[in-house]
Design a protein around this motif. Structure first.
Motif, short mmCIF file in Angstrom:
data_model
loop_
_atom_site.label_atom_id
_atom_site.label_comp_id
_atom_site.label_asym_id
_atom_site.label_seq_id
_atom_site.Cartn_x
_atom_site.Cartn_y
_atom_site.Cartn_z
N GLY A 237 0.79 -1.22 0.00
CA GLY A 237 0.00 0.00 0.00
C GLY A 237 0.82 1.27 0.00
N TYR A 238 2.12 1.14 -0.30
CA TYR A 238 3.01 2.30 -0.24
C TYR A 238 3.01 3.12 -1.53
N ILE A 239 2.80 2.48 -2.66
CA ILE A 239 2.87 3.21 -3.92
C ILE A 239 1.64 2.98 -4.77
N LYS A 240 1.36 3.96 -5.58
CA LYS A 240 0.22 3.90 -6.49
C LYS A 240 0.68 4.34 -7.87
N GLY A 241 -0.09 3.97 -8.86
CA GLY A 241 0.24 4.35 -10.22
C GLY A 241 -0.59 5.52 -10.69
N TYR A 242 -0.72 5.60 -11.99
CA TYR A 242 -1.47 6.69 -12.62
C TYR A 242 -2.85 6.18 -13.03
N PRO A 243 -3.78 7.09 -13.33
CA PRO A 243 -5.14 6.68 -13.71
C PRO A 243 -5.18 5.75 -14.91
N ASP A 244 -4.15 5.81 -15.76
CA ASP A 244 -4.15 4.95 -16.95
C ASP A 244 -3.55 3.57 -16.67
N LYS A 245 -3.39 3.23 -15.38
CA LYS A 245 -2.88 1.93 -14.94
C LYS A 245 -1.40 1.71 -15.25
N THR A 246 -0.65 2.81 -15.39
CA THR A 246 0.80 2.70 -15.57
C THR A 246 1.50 3.13 -14.29
N PHE A 247 2.74 2.70 -14.16
CA PHE A 247 3.56 3.13 -13.02
C PHE A 247 4.64 4.10 -13.48
#
Length: 300
Positions: A237-247
């Motif tokens: 739960g430390y990192i998230k990506g972008y709305p387009d499902k990319t990191f």
């Protein structure tokens, strides 16, 4: 490396047999030795190989294979930067030693999140701007780590050629702990930013917690060198990506992105500033609360 044998040298002992000035064909000569034996070493430790037989040459491998005269010829101390097994032999004339093996593992420094980490403000900014979309320099990341974490000193001396005087101790400490690395040309480039993947890699050596969340599927990390650590950190739960499902692992991490991740690492709750402190960060900015929770110093 052993000195060359002079003509009519003193006798050489070969498995109990004495012969003057030469080595019998196919005989086994004394094994070479390493300056430091098998065990834990700090990153950057240099291992010298020597032998007692005049004129002998040393050959070695670090890939686990058995060394031969076609292996790497020893010319200078071998620097240990990761867990390494060195196998080496000495050769003099037609004589050859048995294989000597030394196994080195990198000493792991103890790194712990400070007990009051969630209360610590660790990033500096000068009014009127925070520059949320600019790169977070390596020096600034070093400072943040040392403010949020207790790092054991394992005794490594910084050998980067370009570290500013005021940062040498801090960079040496984190390099010795294996948390940061330099570049092949022996530079650290402290003013340079790092990628999102490199940022994750640094903290993968610090945060080793049990996964509790479902993995987020990113469309652009398959086969990436940091793929497994990125997946691990999303499950934490430390990192998230972008709305387009990319990191976007190879994009430079911005100050806003770095602060947001660091706050999650430290368990720091987002905080409403109550007033506008930076011209480029208002309450509509996506990282507004995280930035104000982390800002350490605001100069007029």
């Amino acid at each position: 490396i052993c000195e060359e044998a002079p003509l009519l040298s003193n006798p050489i002992i070969i498995k109990g047999q004495t012969r003057g000035g030469g080595i019998s064909s196919g005989r086994t000569i004394s094994r070479p030795t390493a300056s430091i034996g098998t065990g834990a070493v700090v990153p950057g430790t240099k291992i010298a190989l020597t032998c007692s037989v005049p004129g002998a040459k040393i050959f070695y491998t670090t890939d686990g294979s058995v060394p031969t005269e076609a292996s790497i010829p020893y010319r200078e101390p071998i620097e240990i930067t990761e867990d390494t097994t060195i196998k080496f032999i000495a050769v003099a004339g037609t004589g050859k030693s048995a294989v000597q093996t030394e196994v080195y593992r990198i000493k792991t420094a103890a790194v712990k999140l400070k007990k009051n980490a969630e209360e610590i403000r660790y990033i500096k900014a000068d009014k009127p701007m925070f520059h949320p979309d600019e790169a977070m320099p390596r020096y600034e990341i070093v400072e943040a780590i040392l403010l949020l974490f207790d790092v054991e000193d394992v005794g490594t001396v910084c050998d980067f050629t370009d570290v500013a005087e005021g940062y040498k101790d801090a960079v040496s400490l984190l390099a010795g702990a294996g948390l940061i690395k330099g570049y092949p040309d022996k530079t650290f480039q402290g003013e340079k930013g790092i990628t999102r993947a490199e940022f994750v890699q640094i903290f993968s050596g610090i945060l080793k917690e049990e996964e509790t969340k479902k993995e987020e599927a990113f469309s652009d990390i398959a086969g990436h060198w940091c793929e497994e650590n990125i997946k691990h950190f999303t499950r934490l739960g430390y990192i998230k990506g972008y709305p387009d499902k990319t990191f976007r692992p190879d994009e430079i991490v911005t100050r806003a992105e770095a602060v947001t991740m660091l706050n999650r690492f430290a368990g720091k709750p987002a905080k409403d500033a109550g007033k506008k402190c930076f011209a480029d960060v208002n309450d509509s900015h996506w990282a507004y609360k995280d930035i104000y929770a982390a800002v350490q110093e605001q100069k007029e």
